[in-house]
Design an enzyme around this catalytic site. Structure first.
Site, PDB file in Angstrom:
ATOM      1  N   LYS A  11      12.255  56.835  -7.438  1.00 18.48           N
ATOM      2  CA  LYS A  11      12.175  56.146  -6.134  1.00 18.48           C
ATOM      3  C   LYS A  11      13.240  56.625  -5.146  1.00 18.48           C
ATOM      4  CE  LYS A  11      10.085  51.936  -8.083  1.00 18.48           C
ATOM      5  NZ  LYS A  11      10.175  50.457  -8.169  1.00 18.48           N
ATOM      6  N   TYR A  51       0.583  49.970  -4.166  1.00 17.55           N
ATOM      7  CA  TYR A  51       1.092  48.650  -4.551  1.00 17.55           C
ATOM      8  C   TYR A  51       0.147  47.513  -4.151  1.00 17.55           C
ATOM      9  CZ  TYR A  51       5.613  50.473  -6.117  1.00 17.55           C
ATOM     10  OH  TYR A  51       6.609  51.121  -6.805  1.00 17.55           O
ATOM     11  N   ASN A 114      15.193  50.010  -7.626  1.00 16.32           N
ATOM     12  CA  ASN A 114      15.456  50.085  -9.073  1.00 16.32           C
ATOM     13  C   ASN A 114      15.080  51.444  -9.670  1.00 16.32           C
ATOM     14  OD1 ASN A 114      12.718  49.781  -8.972  1.00 16.32           O
ATOM     15  ND2 ASN A 114      12.625  47.908 -10.178  1.00 16.32           N
ATOM     16  N   HIS A 117       9.571  53.930 -11.152  1.00 16.84           N
ATOM     17  CA  HIS A 117       8.334  53.199 -11.448  1.00 16.84           C
ATOM     18  C   HIS A 117       7.738  53.805 -12.701  1.00 16.84           C
ATOM     19  CE1 HIS A 117       4.188  51.726 -11.221  1.00 16.84           C
ATOM     20  NE2 HIS A 117       3.839  52.969 -11.496  1.00 16.84           N
ATOM     21  N   GLU A 128      -3.291  55.743 -11.809  1.00 15.47           N
ATOM     22  CA  GLU A 128      -2.156  56.172 -10.977  1.00 15.47           C
ATOM     23  C   GLU A 128      -1.992  57.688 -10.997  1.00 15.47           C
ATOM     24  OE1 GLU A 128       0.269  51.944 -11.585  1.00 15.47           O
ATOM     25  OE2 GLU A 128       1.136  53.781 -12.402  1.00 15.47           O
TER      26      GLU A 128
HETATM   27  P1  RTP Z   1       7.273  49.270 -11.404  1.00 13.60           P
HETATM   28  O1  RTP Z   1       5.886  48.699 -11.168  1.00 13.60           O
HETATM   29  O2  RTP Z   1       7.893  49.843 -10.159  1.00 13.60           O
HETATM   30  O3  RTP Z   1       7.341  50.203 -12.559  1.00 13.60           O
HETATM   31  O4  RTP Z   1       8.247  48.088 -11.790  1.00 13.60           O
HETATM   32  P2  RTP Z   1       7.949  46.797 -12.620  1.00 13.60           P
HETATM   33  O5  RTP Z   1       6.598  46.856 -13.262  1.00 13.60           O
HETATM   34  O6  RTP Z   1       9.150  46.625 -13.484  1.00 13.60           O
HETATM   35  O7  RTP Z   1       7.960  45.696 -11.494  1.00 13.60           O
HETATM   36  P3  RTP Z   1       6.736  45.004 -10.710  1.00 13.60           P
HETATM   37  O8  RTP Z   1       6.788  43.547 -11.003  1.00 13.60           O
HETATM   38  O9  RTP Z   1       5.457  45.755 -10.951  1.00 13.60           O
HETATM   39  O10 RTP Z   1       7.195  45.203  -9.206  1.00 13.60           O
HETATM   40  C1  RTP Z   1       6.992  46.428  -8.577  1.00 13.60           C
HETATM   41  C2  RTP Z   1       8.239  46.809  -7.818  1.00 13.60           C
HETATM   42  O11 RTP Z   1       8.444  45.882  -6.753  1.00 13.60           O
HETATM   43  C3  RTP Z   1       9.831  45.730  -6.500  1.00 13.60           C
HETATM   44  N1  RTP Z   1      10.196  44.327  -6.644  1.00 13.60           N
HETATM   45  N2  RTP Z   1      10.934  43.692  -5.768  1.00 13.60           N
HETATM   46  N3  RTP Z   1      12.412  41.721  -4.378  1.00 13.60           N
HETATM   47  C4  RTP Z   1      11.806  41.398  -5.518  1.00 13.60           C
HETATM   48  O12 RTP Z   1      11.892  40.282  -6.022  1.00 13.60           O
HETATM   49  C5  RTP Z   1      11.055  42.433  -6.211  1.00 13.60           C
HETATM   50  N4  RTP Z   1      10.395  42.284  -7.345  1.00 13.60           N
HETATM   51  C6  RTP Z   1       9.846  43.493  -7.621  1.00 13.60           C
HETATM   52  C7  RTP Z   1      10.567  46.603  -7.516  1.00 13.60           C
HETATM   53  O13 RTP Z   1      10.824  47.872  -6.900  1.00 13.60           O
HETATM   54  C8  RTP Z   1       9.538  46.725  -8.627  1.00 13.60           C
HETATM   55  O14 RTP Z   1       9.788  47.859  -9.421  1.00 13.60           O
HETATM   56 MG    MG Z   2       4.770  47.260 -12.213  1.00 16.15          MG
END
Ligand code: RTP
Ligand code: MG
Length: 140
Positions: A11, A51, A114, A117, A128
């Site tokens: 990212k 997204y 973070n 992804h 994807e």
């Molecule tokens: P990713 O999809 O990026 O691999 O990460 P993940 O599954 O761990 O997290 P996900 O729940 O799918 O959320 C996608 C991305 O959204 C951002 N995020 N921001 N501000 C917030 O509370 C928040 N929560 C999630 C993060 O960049 C997350 O990786």
């Molecule tokens: Mg995710």
């Protein structure tokens, strides 16, 4: 376990800090092979579509802004159980909860910025990967 392919994004917070190589080293040390890789500037339309599953979440607009704020590196990682293995290497979404040695523990700036992804299922990985790569871009 079966050989799988998963989709990964390094990212903008990580490319900005020149961490592409250090993050790729984590993948390779864990036995994941980078079988496709391209550095791109995501358009707003691409980020929104990617997204779309989070469109109703309060962080969606900020997330789209963040993902288009600088270059990203889109990748295909291949290896045994690659989808789950990559999720392990990445660590928890919120770096505050990420285990020691994970990418997010070592490099992430915040729950949003973070660093990486990774696809959350084999099914989503295929969707994807196809969004960013043609079959001929992937060399296993
Ligand atoms: P990713 O999809 O990026 O691999 O990460 P993940 O599954 O761990 O997290 P996900 O729940 O799918 O959320 C996608 C991305 O959204 C951002 N995020 N921001 N501000 C917030 O509370 C928040 N929560 C999630 C993060 O960049 C997350 O990786
Ligand atoms: Mg995710």
């Amino acid at each position: 376990m079966a050989i799988e392919r998963t989709f990964s994004i390094i990212k903008p917070d990580a490319t900005r800090r020149n961490l592409t190589g250090k993050i790729n080293a984590k993948f390779e040390e864990a036995g994941l092979k980078i079988v496709a890789q391209r550095r791109i500037q995501m358009s707003e339309a691409q980020a929104k579509k990617f997204y779309d599953v989070h469109a109703a979440r309060p962080f969606y607009n900020d997330l789209v802004k963040f993902m288009t704020s600088g270059p990203v590196v889109v990748q295909v990682l291949e290896g045994e159980g690659a989808v789950l293995k990559n999720r392990d290497i990445m660590g928890a979404t919120n770096p505050a909860n990420a285990a020691p040695g994970t990418i997010r523990k070592e490099f992430a700036e915040s729950i949003e910025a973070n660093s990486v992804h990774g696809s959350d299922s084999l099914e989503n990985a295929a969707i994807e990967i196809a969004y960013f790569f043609a079959g001929s871009d992937i060399v296993g």
